[in-house]
Design an enzyme around this catalytic site. Structure first.
Site, PDB file in Angstrom:
ATOM      1  N   SER B 156       0.845  -1.195   0.000  1.00 35.79           N
ATOM      2  CA  SER B 156       0.000   0.000   0.000  1.00 35.79           C
ATOM      3  C   SER B 156       0.886   1.253   0.000  1.00 35.79           C
ATOM      4  O   SER B 156       1.799   1.375  -0.819  1.00 35.79           O
ATOM      5  CB  SER B 156      -0.904  -0.076   1.237  1.00 35.79           C
ATOM      6  OG  SER B 156      -1.990   0.781   1.135  1.00 35.79           O
ATOM      7  N   ARG B 226     -11.840   5.331  10.376  1.00 36.59           N
ATOM      8  CA  ARG B 226     -11.331   3.965  10.433  1.00 36.59           C
ATOM      9  C   ARG B 226     -12.383   2.960   9.957  1.00 36.59           C
ATOM     10  O   ARG B 226     -12.058   1.992   9.264  1.00 36.59           O
ATOM     11  CB  ARG B 226     -10.912   3.638  11.863  1.00 36.59           C
ATOM     12  CG  ARG B 226     -10.188   2.324  11.984  1.00 36.59           C
ATOM     13  CD  ARG B 226      -8.974   2.315  11.076  1.00 36.59           C
ATOM     14  NE  ARG B 226      -8.099   1.203  11.364  1.00 36.59           N
ATOM     15  CZ  ARG B 226      -7.004   0.929  10.660  1.00 36.59           C
ATOM     16  NH1 ARG B 226      -6.674   1.702   9.639  1.00 36.59           N
ATOM     17  NH2 ARG B 226      -6.250  -0.076  10.962  1.00 36.59           N
ATOM     18  N   ASP B 321      -8.539  -7.298  -4.131  1.00 37.40           N
ATOM     19  CA  ASP B 321      -8.251  -5.968  -3.585  1.00 37.40           C
ATOM     20  C   ASP B 321      -8.937  -4.919  -4.454  1.00 37.40           C
ATOM     21  O   ASP B 321      -8.606  -4.751  -5.625  1.00 37.40           O
ATOM     22  CB  ASP B 321      -6.724  -5.758  -3.590  1.00 37.40           C
ATOM     23  CG  ASP B 321      -6.302  -4.432  -2.952  1.00 37.40           C
ATOM     24  OD1 ASP B 321      -7.175  -3.590  -2.662  1.00 37.40           O
ATOM     25  OD2 ASP B 321      -5.094  -4.260  -2.742  1.00 37.40           O
ATOM     26  N   HIS B 354      -7.731  -5.808   0.150  1.00 39.50           N
ATOM     27  CA  HIS B 354      -6.451  -5.101   0.298  1.00 39.50           C
ATOM     28  C   HIS B 354      -5.606  -5.682   1.437  1.00 39.50           C
ATOM     29  O   HIS B 354      -4.390  -5.759   1.346  1.00 39.50           O
ATOM     30  CB  HIS B 354      -6.744  -3.623   0.543  1.00 39.50           C
ATOM     31  CG  HIS B 354      -5.538  -2.741   0.545  1.00 39.50           C
ATOM     32  ND1 HIS B 354      -4.604  -2.761  -0.467  1.00 39.50           N
ATOM     33  CD2 HIS B 354      -5.099  -1.814   1.442  1.00 39.50           C
ATOM     34  CE1 HIS B 354      -3.654  -1.870  -0.191  1.00 39.50           C
ATOM     35  NE2 HIS B 354      -3.923  -1.291   0.961  1.00 39.50           N
ATOM     36  N   ASP B 355      -6.264  -6.089   2.515  1.00 45.21           N
ATOM     37  CA  ASP B 355      -5.539  -6.632   3.663  1.00 45.21           C
ATOM     38  C   ASP B 355      -4.761  -7.894   3.351  1.00 45.21           C
ATOM     39  O   ASP B 355      -3.928  -8.315   4.164  1.00 45.21           O
ATOM     40  CB  ASP B 355      -6.516  -6.933   4.804  1.00 45.21           C
ATOM     41  CG  ASP B 355      -6.672  -5.752   5.742  1.00 45.21           C
ATOM     42  OD1 ASP B 355      -6.019  -4.725   5.495  1.00 45.21           O
ATOM     43  OD2 ASP B 355      -7.437  -5.866   6.711  1.00 45.21           O
TER      44      ASP B 355
END
Lengths: 238, 408
Positions: B156, B226, B321, B354-355
């Site tokens: 990222s 968040r 992602d 994405h994680d």
């Protein structure tokens, strides 16, 4: 490099060429060419296991689908674009050839020759061929677009590819007498015809008669020792 | 979690490095002096050629691997990647994790006291860019006696820093791992970042960034930022699989209190984050993301922008992602190929979104390990002493996410 088609390819490629190897498998061809010829370039693979194997062989590998038009690569980015025993597993063979002509100055294609006499004999006996070069049964083969040496010559004409050299191989030796009957592996070297800027515009040349007449380019006899000419990854090409 | 992972680098100790030489920032301001907090794992070899710098993403920090003696449960945010028998093995490599300038885990940032005023910098802390971070990291490498990195690695925003290293210091880095990153953010990504920023900026407790003086924290804004980010870091399929439409309680929640499991999860994660993270740092990090665009100065031509690089590149993306989708990594790839750079690209099949770059994924880790092995032979570091082995269960549980969240 042990495979005869690899040796042949090596003999065609000058030192320090820029090479793109489509369907590079475990990357041994590029790794070998890098070691012996100092070539630079990339392998393209779709199969994750082959991508990993290529990295382990120290090859710059790009995970991609060959049939997406090679959009990562600019026109004329490479001296040679190689498609080794992968053509027969492509859905859009013509599209792949056109993309090769776009990104490379020259193309090299190798494929199992469906016209090989054993294959013809199998058909005569009522069965789809199964052989060293075509090891799969009809229902589980990745090889969906089989062709003969003659067929490939026709396709080259159709896409506007000028054949620079063509060899037919069997058992590690070049076959010069009745090659389309006696040879199991076709190896072609070609380039974009100068006249046609865009390969797809050359459909008019479908019924050519001259330069790429069957066998006409097979003049030089080149005998070399070789192990076998099994498809490199006939079982893993998606 | 039970026993400590035998493949752990062990107990880690954060260290500090102070820099008194002013750092000129890209946006024009100058940071007169600053401190960086960092951790190291493994041993720097005699010719100082085995250093690997780990660059963190939006909410990450210097605690990349191992654990703290007083908190053995909490492993570093990329602990599954770094350690003996892990893809980046500390038997052969000297790994450095650093908290970026502007961060909130010990390096100089908005919550640091400004010596000029005696008050926290707050909103007056200068905007940081990826280039500034890389410049400050290079000074830390100088301090550690590292002339040339074996590699920089990041996912990222961390991947952007690894890429920038090859441009800012082409002769000081051998390889860059640019994972789940982008050569520049998409419009949609900037939009997400602005919603997050708006949540913070409009929180009454934000006080224009000087909330420290008011003994307040803009917890609601940070929580919302968040929660939004969290949704975008996971794939829709994964959210569905983990939480479905499960409810905490069966009667309809007409009071809008927590009803669905996913609400409970997001609120919990948001609350937890708001307690430990600094709002100004969050704003600053998202701006650094938005501004990163190495091609801009080359007239939009990424290949031209990448021309100075001499490093080898490992570029990877993950199929699910959607925050930094494969197409963004393909733009990087196209630029690198266009500039005739040495590059390997993998599009890893992973369901997590994405994680995924933080999670345990066999083919991903095997690929990184294979590339790392090539670097090892390049610098003469030999073969692996500890064979590459698999960790425990795949970190797919909620706890796994919670533990790994600091990376993004």
């Amino acid at each position: 490099m042990q495979r005869f088609d690899f040796e042949l390819i090596g003999s065609w490629i000058p030192a320090r060429s820029r090479v793109l190897d489509l369907g590079c498998g475990d990357g041994v061809l590029l790794a070998g060419l890098a070691a012996t010829h100092g070539v630079r370039g990339y392998g393209v693979e779709i199969d994750p296991a082959n991508v990993l194997a290529s990295v382990k062989n120290g090859v710059n590998v790009i995970q991609d689908n060959l049939e997406s038009g090679l959009s990562t690569f600019q026109d004329n980015a490479f001296d040679f674009v190689i498609l080794s025993q992968t053509l027969q597993a492509m859905h859009n063979v013509e599209g792949v050839l056109n993309a090769m002509l776009r990104v490379g100055r020259e193309g090299i294609v190798t494929f199992p020759n469906f016209g090989y006499w054993r294959h013809r004999l199998d058909i005569l006996q009522g069965h789809m061929p199964v052989s060293k070069s075509l090891p799969h049964a009809w229902y589980n083969t990745p090889n969906i677009h089989l062709c003969t040496v003659k067929d490939f010559e026709d396709l080259c004409a159709k896409v506007g590819a000028e054949i620079l050299d063509e060899r037919v191989i069997h058992g590690g030796k070049q076959v010069t007498f009745l090659p389309n009957l006696r040879g199991s592996l076709g190896v072609f070297r070609f380039r974009r015809k100068e006249s046609g800027l865009y390969p797809s515009a050359s459909i008019a040349r479908r019924f050519h008669t001259s330069s790429s007449k069957p066998g006409s380019a097979i003049t030089k006899v080149q005998k070399k020792k070789v192990g076998h000419d099994m498809p490199r990854y006939a079982g893993s090409v998606a | 979690m039970g026993d400590i992972d035998p493949r752990s680098v062990g107990a880690a100790t954060p260290q500090r490095a102070g820099f008194s030489e002013p750092l000129a920032l890209k946006a024009g301001k100058t940071l007169a002096a600053y401190e960086l907090v960092y951790e190291t794992y493994g041993t720097l070899n005699a010719d100082r050629s085995n250093a690997v710098l780990v660059c963190h993403a939006l909410s990450g920090n210097h605690h990349v691997a191992g654990y703290y003696a007083d908190d053995p449960q909490k492993a570093g945010w990329w602990d599954n990647m770094i350690g003996p028998g892990k893809p980046i093995d500390t038997d052969r490599f000297f790994v450095i994790g650093v908290n970026n300038l502007g961060g909130c885990h010990g390096s100089t940032g908005p919550s640091t006291i400004d010596p000029a005023t005696g008050q926290p910098f707050g909103a007056s802390f200068p905007l940081m860019t990826v280039e500034d971070w890389v410049a400050s990291q290079a000074r830390l490498m100088d301090r550690l006696g590292i002339r040339k990195l074996a590699a920089a690695i990041g996912g990222s925003l961390g991947g952007m820093q690894a890429m920038q290293w090859t441009l800012s210091f082409p002769d000081r880095i051998r390889h860059a791992f640019v994972i789940a990153a982008a050569a520049r953010l998409s419009t949609q990504n900037i939009a997400f970042n602005d919603v997050a920023r708006q949540a913070i900026l409009t929180d009454p407790d934000f006080h224009g960034g000087h909330f420290y003086a008011h003994k307040a924290i803009p917890a609601r804004g940070l929580k919302l930022a968040r929660m939004l980010g969290h949704i975008t870091y996971l794939s829709e399929d994964l959210l569905m699989e983990k939480f479905g439409r499960e409810r905490k309680r069966l009667e309809a929640a007409l009071d809008y209190d927590v009803e669905f499991e996913v609400e409970s999860y997001l609120r919990y994660q948001g609350d937890k984050f708001a307690q430990v993270f600094d709002a100004n740092t969050y704003l600053l990090m998202t701006k650094a993301l938005d501004y990163f665009d190495p091609a801009k100065e080359a007239g939009g031509d990424l290949a031209k922008a990448l021309a100075p690089a001499s490093a080898g590149f490992f570029v990877a993306s993950f199929t699910s992602d959607w925050r930094f989708p494969p197409i963004r990594s393909r733009e990087i790839l196209k630029g690198l190929v266009g500039a005739s750079k040495s590059v390997t690209y993998a599009e890893i099949d992973a369901p997590h979104g994405h994680d995924a770059f933080l999670l345990d994924n066999r083919s991903y880790h095997e690929l990184v390990a294979a590339y790392v092995d090539n670097i090892a032979s390049e610098i003469g570091a030999g073969a692996r002493r500890t064979p590459l082995s698999r960790g425990g269960a795949e970190l797919e549980e909620m706890r796994g996410f919670a533990g790994q969240r600091e990376g993004t």
